[in-house]
Design a protein around this motif. Structure first.
Motif, PDB file in Angstrom:
ATOM      1  N   ASP A  54       0.851  -1.185   0.000  1.00 45.21           N
ATOM      2  CA  ASP A  54       0.000   0.000   0.000  1.00 45.21           C
ATOM      3  C   ASP A  54       0.890   1.240   0.000  1.00 45.21           C
ATOM      4  O   ASP A  54       1.392   1.665   1.044  1.00 45.21           O
ATOM      5  CB  ASP A  54      -0.909  -0.014   1.228  1.00 45.21           C
ATOM      6  N   GLY A  57      -1.896   4.525   1.621  1.00 44.82           N
ATOM      7  CA  GLY A  57      -2.187   4.614   3.048  1.00 44.82           C
ATOM      8  C   GLY A  57      -3.402   5.444   3.397  1.00 44.82           C
ATOM      9  O   GLY A  57      -3.718   5.624   4.582  1.00 44.82           O
ATOM     10  N   GLN A  59      -7.646   6.597   3.223  1.00 42.59           N
ATOM     11  CA  GLN A  59      -8.861   5.908   3.635  1.00 42.59           C
ATOM     12  C   GLN A  59      -9.368   4.950   2.565  1.00 42.59           C
ATOM     13  O   GLN A  59      -9.756   3.817   2.869  1.00 42.59           O
ATOM     14  CB  GLN A  59      -9.950   6.938   3.964  1.00 42.59           C
ATOM     15  N   VAL A  62      -7.103   1.849   2.422  1.00 43.96           N
ATOM     16  CA  VAL A  62      -7.288   0.982   3.588  1.00 43.96           C
ATOM     17  C   VAL A  62      -8.590   0.199   3.468  1.00 43.96           C
ATOM     18  O   VAL A  62      -8.653  -1.001   3.787  1.00 43.96           O
ATOM     19  CB  VAL A  62      -7.257   1.830   4.875  1.00 43.96           C
ATOM     20  N   GLN A  66      -9.020  -3.880   3.329  1.00 42.42           N
ATOM     21  CA  GLN A  66      -9.880  -4.560   4.288  1.00 42.42           C
ATOM     22  C   GLN A  66     -10.892  -5.469   3.593  1.00 42.42           C
ATOM     23  O   GLN A  66     -11.248  -6.539   4.107  1.00 42.42           O
ATOM     24  CB  GLN A  66     -10.602  -3.544   5.168  1.00 42.42           C
TER      25      GLN A  66
END
Length: 376
Positions: A54, A57, A59, A62, A66
């Motif tokens: 990544d 980094g 939002q 992420v 997830q």
């Protein structure tokens, strides 16, 4: 003639059923193989190790990571800290795939909400291990679905105009894509073939080893009657074994049965008729039980590979597709899956299984010819 064949059939059945080891060999191994193969002989790709680099980094990045971590296929997520770790992760087979998120990913995603004439492309790279091509294609499909769902949820959250066309997939006859619904019906054909081949191929070889084959020669039995006496017991045992496996598949593995039990019985009968033809042909060529066992497994390996169980027949070279037409398992697997999962009628089943009659007549004729030559 009928009385002599009946006596030989009873003698063959008693020879197998009176032996405790033979009874165990007929019942336990197929059930164990059905249980093991149903879960082991699978082409599904699970427990995928995914490495993630990544560079962003933010939002959006992420959230995407997830989603991969929450997917049931990706059970191990490996975090990479630099571009130099990407190549070793694939070369050492630490990970099956590497997800690389561009450093401007979150910014490009945020700019997509703005009413600009040209939207920037939010780049995500997926690197796959090409040494495992089939696995890589499946993993790519998993990743594509996750990204597509991510795009759809994002568009729904911010009331963005969706794509002009929407693809809605429906999976007929297996809505949840349960792989057992494909594997277990195939195992019905494979394990029934094992039993039919073993019983038939060992029959004459056992007689020769024990010295009782010469006793048959001095009886009033004609060679064709001896062949019939060796064929019928194998047919009976193969049919019983086949229905036992079907019962286990339905009751234990919850495989749906939408078809007719009569159509399944006719199909299994034709299938075992062709299988024992191969078994008698192998038996007529062998002098010992060891040779018969080796001959059986020599036939089983290519028969399994050319049946469409592991790989689609359509993907094979053309000459192998022609050779596979002589494989009874190829025709039966199409029928048994159709009967169980989509209630295939008898007319369609016969269109699939009529080659089994040709195979059976050819193999039984060859077996009879070799058998007669050895009696001379």
């Amino acid at each position: 003639m009928f009385g002599r064949v009946k006596a030989l059939v009873i003698k063959e059945l008693l020879a197998v059923l009176r032996d405790k080891k033979s009874r165990m060999a007929l019942i336990m191994p197929p059930l164990l193989q059905l249980t093991i193969f149903a879960f082991a002989a699978t082409l599904e790709v699970k427990n995928v190790s995914l490495a993630v680099l990544d560079k962003d980094g933010g939002q959006a990045a992420v959230e995407l990571v997830q989603r991969f971590a929450a997917a049931p296929y990706f059970t191990k997520i490996i975090t990479l800290h630099g571009q130099e770790q990407v190549a070793p992760a694939l070369e050492d087979e630490t990970a099956m795939a590497v997800l690389v998120i561009n450093q401007n990913f979150s910014r490009d995603v945020a700019q997509f909400r703005r009413a600009t004439p040209v939207h920037p492309q939010a780049a995500v790279q997926l690197l796959l291990d090409g040494r495992r091509s089939n696995t890589s294609q499946i993993i790519q499909g998993y990743a594509s679905r996750i990204v597509e769902q991510y795009n759809a949820d994002y568009a729904s959250t911010y009331n963005l105009r969706g794509p002009p066309a929407e693809l809605v997939a429906r999976n007929w006859f297996n809505p949840n894509l349960d792989y057992l619904w494909f594997t277990v019906p195939n195992l019905i054909g494979m394990l029934a073939m094992v039993v039919g081949l073993m019983v038939t191929s060992l029959s004459v070889a056992r007689e020769r080893e024990l010295g009782t084959f010469d006793q048959l020669l001095v009886t009033p039995l004609h060679p064709l009657e001896i062949l019939a006496g060796k064929t019928i017991p194998a047919m009976i045992m193969g049919l019983l074994e086949g229905f036992l496996i079907v019962a286990v598949a339905i009751l234990l593995f919850r495989i749906p049965f939408h078809g007719s039990i009569i159509v399944l019985a006719v199909s299994l009968f034709l299938y075992m008729f062709s299988v024992v033809g191969f078994g008698l042909f192998i038996s007529s060529l062998c002098n010992t039980q060891q040779q018969a066992i080796l001959g059986t497994f020599t036939f089983m390996v290519p028969a399994s590979l050319l049946s469409g169980f592991a790989t689609p027949i359509e993907t094979m070279p053309h000459f192998l597709q022609i050779i596979s037409l002589a494989n009874p398992m190829r025709h039966f697997l199409v029928a048994v899956r159709g009967i169980l999962l989509k209630a295939m009628p008898l007319s369609m089943v016969f269109d699939t299984l009529w080659p089994l009659l040709v195979i059976a007549l050819a193999t039984l004729s060859l077996a009879g010819w070799f058998f007669s030559r050895k009696l001379e």
